[in-house]
Design a protein around this motif. Structure first.
Motif, PDB file in Angstrom:
ATOM      1  N   TRP A 108       0.813  -1.222   0.000  1.00 27.23           N
ATOM      2  CA  TRP A 108       0.000   0.000   0.000  1.00 27.23           C
ATOM      3  C   TRP A 108       0.842   1.266   0.000  1.00 27.23           C
ATOM      4  CZ3 TRP A 108      -4.179   2.795  -0.592  1.00 27.23           C
ATOM      5  CH2 TRP A 108      -4.329   3.972   0.124  1.00 27.23           C
ATOM      6  N   ARG A 109       2.093   1.199   0.412  1.00 28.02           N
ATOM      7  CA  ARG A 109       2.918   2.402   0.563  1.00 28.02           C
ATOM      8  C   ARG A 109       2.922   3.254  -0.696  1.00 28.02           C
ATOM      9  NH1 ARG A 109       8.748   1.132   2.090  1.00 28.02           N
ATOM     10  NH2 ARG A 109       8.878   3.391   2.279  1.00 28.02           N
ATOM     11  N   ALA A 110       2.975   2.631  -1.875  1.00 31.92           N
ATOM     12  CA  ALA A 110       2.998   3.418  -3.111  1.00 31.92           C
ATOM     13  C   ALA A 110       1.665   4.105  -3.343  1.00 31.92           C
ATOM     14  CB  ALA A 110       3.348   2.523  -4.292  1.00 31.92           C
ATOM     15  N   CYS A 111       0.563   3.425  -3.026  1.00 32.68           N
ATOM     16  CA  CYS A 111      -0.761   4.026  -3.195  1.00 32.68           C
ATOM     17  C   CYS A 111      -0.969   5.176  -2.216  1.00 32.68           C
ATOM     18  CB  CYS A 111      -1.840   2.982  -2.981  1.00 32.68           C
ATOM     19  SG  CYS A 111      -1.698   1.520  -4.026  1.00 32.68           S
ATOM     20  N   ALA A 112      -0.343   5.081  -1.030  1.00 29.59           N
ATOM     21  CA  ALA A 112      -0.521   6.094   0.002  1.00 29.59           C
ATOM     22  C   ALA A 112       0.040   7.439  -0.407  1.00 29.59           C
ATOM     23  CB  ALA A 112       0.148   5.633   1.297  1.00 29.59           C
ATOM     24  N   ALA A 113       0.851   7.474  -1.460  1.00 24.97           N
ATOM     25  CA  ALA A 113       1.367   8.755  -1.934  1.00 24.97           C
ATOM     26  C   ALA A 113       0.248   9.645  -2.452  1.00 24.97           C
ATOM     27  CB  ALA A 113       2.394   8.520  -3.044  1.00 24.97           C
ATOM     28  N   CYS A 114      -0.863   9.069  -2.875  1.00 25.11           N
ATOM     29  CA  CYS A 114      -1.928   9.860  -3.510  1.00 25.11           C
ATOM     30  C   CYS A 114      -3.308   9.677  -2.890  1.00 25.11           C
ATOM     31  CB  CYS A 114      -2.017   9.516  -4.990  1.00 25.11           C
ATOM     32  SG  CYS A 114      -0.543   9.915  -5.935  1.00 25.11           S
ATOM     33  N   HIS A 115      -3.490   8.666  -2.061  1.00 29.01           N
ATOM     34  CA  HIS A 115      -4.837   8.353  -1.566  1.00 29.01           C
ATOM     35  C   HIS A 115      -4.854   8.211  -0.056  1.00 29.01           C
ATOM     36  CE1 HIS A 115      -6.454   7.530  -5.589  1.00 29.01           C
ATOM     37  NE2 HIS A 115      -5.260   7.015  -5.840  1.00 29.01           N
ATOM     38  N   ALA A 116      -5.913   8.719   0.575  1.00 28.92           N
ATOM     39  CA  ALA A 116      -6.162   8.511   1.992  1.00 28.92           C
ATOM     40  C   ALA A 116      -7.097   7.327   2.167  1.00 28.92           C
ATOM     41  CB  ALA A 116      -6.768   9.756   2.613  1.00 28.92           C
ATOM     42  N   LEU A 117      -6.994   6.671   3.308  1.00 26.47           N
ATOM     43  CA  LEU A 117      -7.857   5.544   3.612  1.00 26.47           C
ATOM     44  C   LEU A 117      -9.173   5.984   4.228  1.00 26.47           C
ATOM     45  CD1 LEU A 117      -5.150   3.169   5.093  1.00 26.47           C
ATOM     46  CD2 LEU A 117      -6.324   2.874   2.903  1.00 26.47           C
TER      47      LEU A 117
END
Length: 421
Positions: A327-336
């Motif tokens: 998920w670390r790469a996705c966390a650059a652009c998206h909040a959970l």
């Protein structure tokens, strides 16, 4: 392993003292006593680097902001030029407002590089419309430079004032004041980054991680800077040291005279998209996929610290730890979590499963995603990550990236199911 990064667009104000980018930091520049950063979140942040706080957060470009350059005092003292996915170049004063002081238009595709001439009278831009342009900052386009086959990825002014360009076609071209370009070198692999050094030397970085220094007579010295594509180059004041940033997640510092590796700056392990030296050459600033602007001691290679607020997201208790790493790469652009996600490049993923594509209000989706003809389920998200957005949602602005490891994909889906409820 290639990770899908969904770069959708939004515009949410951020508190200046706690500013942080909502997506990868694509560009950096220093002007006067200020530092500017820009990225995939559509924003440019102007920082006071000594205080580590933002002076202003500006969103004006319609899309990612890919390039920055300082402006001369004769035009806008302490100001910056920004350029982006929308093909426009904006000129900003030292303390920017909501609108730029001036807009330069002419490119028809994303502008990805800017360079200021010696003396500051001209600004050069490189774009994916296959051209570079030279702008006289007192007014108007000086020249449209055409000749590359495909995207022009880098532009620089040599120390003698001549414009150099580097392109996806693997060529390095030099443009005299009159007449066609001179083919200075051809390397056979796409060139991603270009920087000017003293005595007319040009530094270029390619997709294989090869760094080359090209002399005015065409003589080439080269070194393998890493195993991943080089995406940014920055020369120190005086040009004695060159910083090389790569998608591999590290930055290397090279002595130009000997082409000897001086330091390797080990960052968070995510792609580094941008770098710039402080005016005194003692510090280096870098920006990348972790959304942070980081400062390094350029003499020792040791980290000093990041600017702005905290970029990390809290991982829900009990979430799949393997999936959290993916998920670390996705966390650059998206909040959970839902609600106000701050200065993020993409929409929040709260309630993702069961939600229709392109349905969150207030987000500027690409035309394809706005159709809303896919409901996100475990199966459709897996399909997106497996076949890629260019196949599942043709015409989307999402980068063409996939996650091919089945174990990683399964762990990520487990993580998302738990973390986005």
């Amino acid at each position: 392993m290639r990770i899908l990064v969904i770069l959708l667009l939004l515009a949410v104000p951020a508190a200046a003292q706690e500013a942080v980018h909502g997506g990868p930091v694509r560009a950096l520049a220093v002007s006067g006593g200020a530092l500017a950063s820009a990225g995939f979140d559509q924003s440019m942040i102007v920082w006071d680097p000594e205080l580590g706080r933002a002076r202003a957060v500006v969103r004006w470009h319609a899309g990612a902001v890919n390039a920055l350059a300082p402006l001369p005092d004769s035009i806008l003292p302490g100001g910056f030029a920004s350029a982006g996915e929308d093909g426009r170049i904006a000129l900003w004063p030292a303390r920017p407002g909501a609108q730029p002081a001036r807009v330069l238009e002419g490119h028809t595709e994303p502008v990805v590089a800017l360079a200021l001439s010696p003396g500051g009278a001209r600004l050069a831009s490189a774009a994916w419309d296959g051209t570079a342009r030279v702008w006289h900052l007192a007014g108007g386009v000086v020249r449209v430079l055409e000749g590359h086959r495909g995207n022009v990825n880098g532009v620089a002014f040599r120390s003698d004032g001549m414009v150099a360009t580097a392109g996806f076609d693997g060529t390095l071209r030099l443009w005299p004041e009159q007449g066609p370009a001179v083919l200075l070198a051809e390397f056979g692999f796409p060139l991603n980054a270009l920087a000017a050094l003293p005595d007319g030397v040009l530094a270029v970085g390619d997709v294989r991680g090869v760094l080359r220094l090209v002399a005015p007579d065409g003589a080439v010295r080269e070194a393998q800077a890493g195993a991943r594509p080089i995406v940014a180059l920055a020369a120190s004041p005086g040009g004695a040291v060159l910083a090389v940033a790569s998608l591999g997640g590290s930055v290397t510092l090279w002595e130009v005279a000997s082409l000897r590796l001086r330091h390797t700056l080990e960052g968070p392990g995510l792609p580094v998209w941008s770098a710039v030296f402080a005016p005194d050459g003692a510090s280096l600033w870098t920006g990348g996929t972790d959304r942070r602007v980081r400062r390094w001691n350029a003499l020792t290679g040791r980290p000093i610290g990041p600017l702005g607020g905290e970029a990390a997201q809290d991982i829900p208790e009990g979430a799949n730890p393997h999936g959290a790493r993916v998920w670390r790469a996705c966390a650059a652009c998206h909040a959970l979590t839902g609600g106000d996600s701050g200065n993020m490049a993409g929409p929040h993923l709260h309630g993702l499963f069961g939600r229709r594509m392109g349905s969150l209000p207030g987000y500027e989706y690409s035309e394809r995603l706005a159709r809303g003809d896919i409901v996100w389920t475990r199966e459709t998200v897996a399909d997106l990550f497996t076949r890629g957005p260019d196949v599942v949602t043709p015409g989307t602005k999402m980068p063409i990236q996939t996650l091919g490891n089945e174990e990683d994909l399964r762990a990520l889906l487990d993580f998302l199911e738990a973390a986005t409820r």
